[in-house]
Enzyme design. Structure first.
Site, mmCIF file in Angstrom:
data_model
loop_
_atom_site.group_PDB
_atom_site.id
_atom_site.type_symbol
_atom_site.label_atom_id
_atom_site.label_comp_id
_atom_site.label_asym_id
_atom_site.label_seq_id
_atom_site.Cartn_x
_atom_site.Cartn_y
_atom_site.Cartn_z
ATOM 1 N N GLU A 93 0.846 -1.210 0.000
ATOM 2 C CA GLU A 93 0.000 0.000 0.000
ATOM 3 C C GLU A 93 0.876 1.254 0.000
ATOM 4 O O GLU A 93 0.622 2.208 -0.733
ATOM 5 C CB GLU A 93 -0.899 0.029 1.246
ATOM 6 C CG GLU A 93 -1.798 -1.180 1.421
ATOM 7 C CD GLU A 93 -1.145 -2.284 2.263
ATOM 8 O OE1 GLU A 93 0.041 -2.615 2.005
ATOM 9 O OE2 GLU A 93 -1.813 -2.821 3.147
ATOM 10 N N GLY A 101 9.627 -41.680 2.104
ATOM 11 C CA GLY A 101 8.917 -42.935 1.878
ATOM 12 C C GLY A 101 7.537 -42.919 2.533
ATOM 13 O O GLY A 101 7.142 -41.941 3.178
ATOM 14 N N LEU A 139 7.113 -42.148 6.605
ATOM 15 C CA LEU A 139 7.153 -40.750 7.063
ATOM 16 C C LEU A 139 5.943 -39.985 6.509
ATOM 17 O O LEU A 139 5.309 -39.216 7.235
ATOM 18 C CB LEU A 139 8.469 -40.069 6.642
ATOM 19 C CG LEU A 139 8.594 -38.597 7.046
ATOM 20 C CD1 LEU A 139 8.492 -38.426 8.563
ATOM 21 C CD2 LEU A 139 9.926 -37.996 6.570
ATOM 22 N N CYS A 146 0.005 0.975 7.559
ATOM 23 C CA CYS A 146 -0.506 1.426 6.253
ATOM 24 C C CYS A 146 -1.856 2.101 6.405
ATOM 25 O O CYS A 146 -2.180 3.036 5.667
ATOM 26 C CB CYS A 146 -0.624 0.238 5.295
ATOM 27 S SG CYS A 146 0.974 -0.456 4.856
ATOM 28 N N ALA A 171 5.820 -39.850 -6.239
ATOM 29 C CA ALA A 171 5.827 -40.277 -7.644
ATOM 30 C C ALA A 171 5.442 -41.749 -7.622
ATOM 31 O O ALA A 171 6.179 -42.574 -7.089
ATOM 32 C CB ALA A 171 7.209 -40.082 -8.240
#
Ligand code: AOF
Ligand code: ZN
Length: 363
Positions: free
Chosen positions: A55, A295, A298, A87, A157
């Site tokens: 701002e 993995g 976790l 501001c 993945a």
């Protein structure tokens, strides 16, 4: 009117995005000042951590008197003295008549007080314009401010049947090069990558960002009993390394590791690191966003402890169909479909061969 506001809010978001990577842990903020015919008079964004807010920059960039003009900003103007003055005070001083806001500031020092200050000064306030988009833009800031913890995304993945490796831990490569290049882009975005000792021992990854002009994320390794070798690739000196270990780990074991490695000691719960404590510690050490590349064990532990915000899954059109293959989430128990964790899909993208799905955990 609302559609004009939305158009200008999109512009604020675009301006704000220019601060990405430069303002953390502060929010991404963009601001536009316009007249009643929606002509843009001035604009600005938060450019650098610790410097002017959006701002103030928009106001300073204006060449004319701002009395009776409108100001639109994706985050509520601040009302507090931080590294810069409030501001809201500057907006009032300049005689701006109407403020359009995307979202309330989650920072408890401000939260609604900025809007209240403006209203008390007789300024009209319109709030909630493109609120969802504004929240998405500042998802990391919101998580940080409300929970004092890092924003966490799990990246996996997998094959179509949800496997991240064969029973012999072969995982190179499930997804193709195009997908793996997307991961490189993600490593460039997050403050840190989190992985486990198991992944370091089995895959020996380096977890660096190999993009041209990319920056390496901090690499965090959970190694409760310090089982990884100090010669693992991930312990090269290319970026900051944090090993999270147990408060019971003997000093002599830590001393074997290079001195540039940082250690964070956390309590143990049944032989595993207290992940809640770990996230708070990481936040206190300046880690505001994390991508988990680990993995199934976790991944699942983090989800179970309600520490995960997002998921990015790369899916390769392959089926492993092996009973002993490794799952992307492992260790849980579901009797019924209602026991599943639910996500909201934000986007799906067709890559060269694979699909990339991004979503949020519903909380
Ligand atoms: C920003 N940029 O454009 C806006 C912010 O420490 P300070 O003084 O920079 O204040 C930071 C807080 O100000 C931040 O947490 C948020 O609540 C509010 N608004 N911050 O860095 C901006 N508008
Ligand atoms: Zn401010």
């Amino acid at each position: 009117m609302i559609s004009e506001y939305k158009k200008l809010m999109r512009k604020c978001i675009k301006l704000a995005e220019q601060g990405a990577g430069k303002v953390s842990p502060n929010p991404l903020v963009g601001c536009v000042i316009f007249d009643d015919d929606f002509n843009i008079i001035s604009q600005g964004y938060h450019e650098q951590y610790g410097q002017n807010h959006a701002e103030r920059n928009a106001i300073l960039n204006a060449k004319h008197d701002l009395k009776g003009k409108n100001l639109i900003v994706n985050l509520e103007p601040c009302s507090h003295w931080g590294k810069t003055p409030p501001c809201a005070d500057l907006i009032i001083e300049k005689g701006i008549k109407r403020i359009i806001v995307g979202m309330i500031d989650p920072n408890p020092k401000v939260s609604s007080k900025g809007i209240e200050k403006l209203k008390n000064a007789g300024i009209e306030v319109v709030s909630g314009i493109l609120e969802e988009e504004c929240k998405k833009l500042n998802k990391v800031f919101i998580k940080n401010q409300t929970e004092q913890k890092p924003y966490v995304t799990i990246k996996t993945a997998t094959t179509l049947d949800g496997k991240i490796a064969s029973h012999s831990y072969d995982s190179k490569w499930i997804t193709d090069e195009t997908s793996r290049n997307e991961v490189q882009k993600l490593r460039n975005f997050y403050d840190a990558i989190l992985t486990s000792s198991q992944t370091v021992i089995k895959d020996n990854p380096s977890m660096t960002c190999r993009l041209k002009n990319g920056r390496n994320p901090v690499r965090i390794i959970i190694d409760t009993h310090l089982n990884t070798s100090e010669n693992s690739k991930i312990y090269d000196n290319n970026s900051k390394i944090i090993i999270v270990t147990s408060d019971k780990t003997p000093k002599a074991k830590i001393k074997k590791f290079p001195s540039y490695i940082h250690f964070i000691k956390c309590s143990e719960i049944n032989n595993y690191i207290d992940l809640n404590e770990m996230m708070s510690e990481l936040y206190n050490n300046g880690i505001y966003s994390i991508m988990v590349e680990a993995g199934g064990r976790l991944n699942y532990s983090l989800v179970k402890n309600n520490l995960v915000d997002g998921l990015i899954q790369f899916i390769a059109p392959k089926i492993m169909a092996d009973n002993n293959a490794i799952n992307s989430f492992y260790g849980g128990h579901a009797d019924k479909i209602s026991d599943c964790y639910n996500l909201k899909v934000e986007s799906t993208k067709f890559l060269k061969k694979d699909i990339m799905i991004s979503g949020y955990f519903e909380k």
